[in-house]
Design an enzyme around this catalytic site. Structure first.
Site, PDB file in Angstrom:
ATOM      1  N   HIS A 128       0.867  -1.170   0.000  1.00 49.03           N
ATOM      2  CA  HIS A 128       0.000   0.000   0.000  1.00 49.03           C
ATOM      3  C   HIS A 128       0.916   1.236   0.000  1.00 49.03           C
ATOM      4  CE1 HIS A 128      -2.794   2.963   1.824  1.00 49.03           C
ATOM      5  NE2 HIS A 128      -3.767   2.168   1.445  1.00 49.03           N
ATOM      6  N   ASP A 205       2.938  -4.965   8.213  1.00 51.58           N
ATOM      7  CA  ASP A 205       1.760  -4.121   8.007  1.00 51.58           C
ATOM      8  C   ASP A 205       0.544  -5.045   8.062  1.00 51.58           C
ATOM      9  OD1 ASP A 205      -0.405  -2.778   7.003  1.00 51.58           O
ATOM     10  OD2 ASP A 205       0.600  -1.985   5.225  1.00 51.58           O
ATOM     11  N   GLN A 208      -4.491  -5.336   6.728  1.00 49.71           N
ATOM     12  CA  GLN A 208      -5.475  -6.209   6.065  1.00 49.71           C
ATOM     13  C   GLN A 208      -5.470  -7.627   6.602  1.00 49.71           C
ATOM     14  OE1 GLN A 208      -7.770  -5.175   4.086  1.00 49.71           O
ATOM     15  NE2 GLN A 208      -7.020  -3.151   3.509  1.00 49.71           N
ATOM     16  N   LYS A 231     -10.425  -0.817  10.220  1.00 50.80           N
ATOM     17  CA  LYS A 231     -10.571  -2.013   9.386  1.00 50.80           C
ATOM     18  C   LYS A 231     -10.930  -3.237  10.229  1.00 50.80           C
ATOM     19  CE  LYS A 231      -7.273  -0.260   6.015  1.00 50.80           C
ATOM     20  NZ  LYS A 231      -7.990   0.141   4.804  1.00 50.80           N
ATOM     21  N   CYS A 369      -4.695   2.426  -3.838  1.00 51.10           N
ATOM     22  CA  CYS A 369      -3.475   2.966  -3.223  1.00 51.10           C
ATOM     23  C   CYS A 369      -2.305   2.032  -3.421  1.00 51.10           C
ATOM     24  CB  CYS A 369      -3.668   3.210  -1.730  1.00 51.10           C
ATOM     25  SG  CYS A 369      -4.893   4.430  -1.354  1.00 51.10           S
TER      26      CYS A 369
END
Ligand SMILES: Cc1ncc(COP(=O)(O)O)c(C=O)c1O
Lengths: 411, 153
Positions: A128, A205, A208, A231, A369
């Site tokens: 991202h 990261d 997600q 999220k 993104c």
């Protein structure tokens, strides 16, 4: 067989999310843009109003009752987060604005001070923008180089190439656990092992993955983990940085202000203990409290049910959509979270998005993104449907029907 | 389906499928790039203006984009030929009005001429940028900032 474990039926779960019963353009909302942000259960919404109705006040400052209650709830939330990702200590949990701020914090306070000309920062081709740009900024400033792990045509990291890129020049590996655009689950545990074998720290990261996969930072052994509350069914504006205490102790503060200090004089300031050293100023108090409630809610549904249900949706989605002629999947990795990115022959994703919207179906269209990833596949954009545990097979049928209408209109 | 049919009128679908004046114009004296990072739309507009008469002799565009941006670019090129630069600017203003007017204000469709096909866009605020990309790029080209990238984001 597994149904016995369920605490709630899917109808009961959906009833917890008031927004799911609204109409869009006169049609029932089919919300399939969960990778962008998830909807919030009333337990979370109520927690926010409870805070403002009953104990709004600043934390760590007042001797009065309200401040004590707010501080307690805020810190309780930190413990909830700590337990959720199985961190060692609450001192390792820092509240931030979100994944983006968490990554920027690490880039500026951990990496930048030790980055020299010729050093490297290693990321992948599927990151991202928020796991690209902060690194570019520090690399540019220090004359270091950003290196990119290539991916294959299915959207998986090419592991041999990754190993080749792991040289002593690399000062950090920063990698998405799950790709937001195509859903690939990266083998982060194996990657961390390889990196650590060379003494390279790793940031995961988890923007997600936190909402799909159970995360145990002691098992992963990652040095840093970043995610966003919004999220995982919490509000926007709150996120988390997990960092190993040994790193945090050595890192200079990221921002200066109130709460992050222990004594201040014009000659010298000493910093507060962990984690407060990294939480300058009045933080997003209600956001942190609501994040705790969101995680409690998430746990009440249970990661077992969530991963089973979401894999079923993913499999069903793939099978229903693969019957549509002219539809092509982008990202067909073996290990995937419940994210489906696709193209329709000769029809631009933006047109698809508008037409689906009129049927009440919310999907994301565009570059997600992740411009370098789109370039890797030689495409300008995709349409992305991303599923949550509150989605149903019936909703996927509505999506498929709506896609068929788009094709008819443009044929 | 009404709003949708208004947005994706036959004219729009036709220009999307068979864009007019698609390609490059090597001999042009005005040229600009446009880019909408939100959806990845890219466009290039080439304009050749006759120095003596001040009239737009030829216009071409190329690029990849959604149906709305492609059709908008295509229709734009058909409207520009033979116009003066001043008239082109006026057309741009009229276009902007068409796509951004609020739906209750019921503009005089008769006066809009060919621009009337863009009336549907205003029901979809998220798509105004798509429709406008070519037009902003055209204005930029006329200002002859050849190197600059124009962005509707
Ligand atoms: C993989 C990934 N990383 C980082 C981010 C940035 O998160 P935020 O905008 O909440 O800071 C996102 C959000 O889309 C993401 O999907």
């Amino acid at each position: 067989m597994t149904i016995a474990n369920r605490t709630k039926t899917i109808e009961e779960i959906r009833a917890d999310f008031p927004i799911l019963s609204r109409l869009v353009h006169g049609k029932p909302l089919v919300y399939l843009d969960n990778a962008a942000t998830t909807q919030k259960p009333k337990q979370v919404i109520d927690a926010i109003s409870d805070y403002y109705l009953n104990y709004n006040s600043n934390i760590h400052r007042g001797v009065h009752k309200l401040s004590q209650e707010a501080t307690d709830e805020y810190e309780k939330s930190r413990t909830t987060v700590k337990n959720f990702i199985n961190a060692h200590k609450y001192q390792e949990i820092i509240f931030t604005r979100g994944t983006t701020e968490s990554i920027n914090l690490v880039a500026n306070s951990f990496v930048k001070p030790n980055l020299s000309e010729g050093d490297e920062v290693l990321i992948s081709n599927m990151e991202h923008h928020s796991n690209i740009v902060p690194w570019q900024l520090v690399c540019e400033e220090k004359g270091a180089k950003l290196r990119v792990i290539p991916i294959n045509d299915t959207g998986e990291i090419i592991f041999e190439e990754f190993e080749k890129l792991l040289t002593e020049k690399v000062k950090i590996l920063s990698i998405a656990h799950v790709s937001n655009s195509i859903g690939t689950i990266n083998p982060v545990k194996a990657m961390i092992e390889k990196a650590h074998a060379k003494g390279i720290p790793v940031l995961v990261d988890a923007a997600q993955s936190i909402q799909h996969i159970g995360i145990d930072v002691q098992d992963l052994q990652c040095d840093f983990l970043a995610f966003s509350g919004h999220k995982i069914y919490a509000p926007t504006g709150i996120g988390v940085l997990f960092a190993k205490e040994q790193h945090l102790k050595k890192m200079p503060p990221y921002q200066g202000g109130g709460d992050m200090i222990s004594t201040v004089s014009f000659e010298k300031t000493t910093y507060n203990e962990l984690p407060y050293k990294f939480e300058a100023g009045t933080t997003n108090i209600e956001g942190a409290i609501a994040l705790g409630k969101a995680i409690e809610y998430f746990n009440s549904i249970g990661i077992g049910f969530i991963s089973r249900h979401e894999s079923e949706l993913l499999e069903y989605g793939h099978s229903v959509l693969s019957e549509i002629k002219g539809l092509r999947f982008i990202g067909t990795a073996e290990q995937k979270a419940s994210v489906i990115s696709f193209l329709l022959d000769g029809i631009h994703p933006h047109d698809i998005g508008t037409m689906l919207d009129v049927d009440g179906v919310a999907v994301r269209t565009g570059q997600h993104c992740a411009e370098p990833l789109m370039k890797r596949f030689g495409i300008p954009a995709t349409t992305r449907a991303s599923f949550s545990f509150y989605n149903t097979k019936e909703e996927i049928n509505v999506l498929a029907e709506s896609i068929r209408k788009v094709i008819k209109m443009f044929s | 389906m009404n709003e949708l049919q208004e947005l994706y009128q036959q004219v729009i679908l036709d220009h999307n499928k068979n864009p007019r004046n698609f390609g490059e114009l090597p001999q042009c004296n005005h040229h600009a790039h446009g880019h909408n990072p939100l959806c990845g739309d890219q466009i290039e507009v080439f304009i050749s203006v006759d120095e003596k008469s001040g009239l737009i002799e030829d216009v071409k565009f190329k690029g990849a984009g959604c149906a709305i941006s492609k059709a908008s670019a295509s229709i734009m090129t058909t409207l520009l030929k033979g116009k003066t630069i001043k008239e082109a600017r006026k057309l741009f203003d009229d276009f902007r009005e068409v796509v951004t007017l609020d739906s209750n204000s019921n503009p005089d469709v008769m006066n809009l001429g060919k621009l009337a096909v863009f009336c549907g866009v205003r029901e979809f605020p998220a798509r105004v940028k798509c429709a406008s990309l070519a037009w902003h790029t055209m204005i930029n080209a006329l200002e002859n900032s050849d190197v600059e990238q124009i962005s509707t984001e």
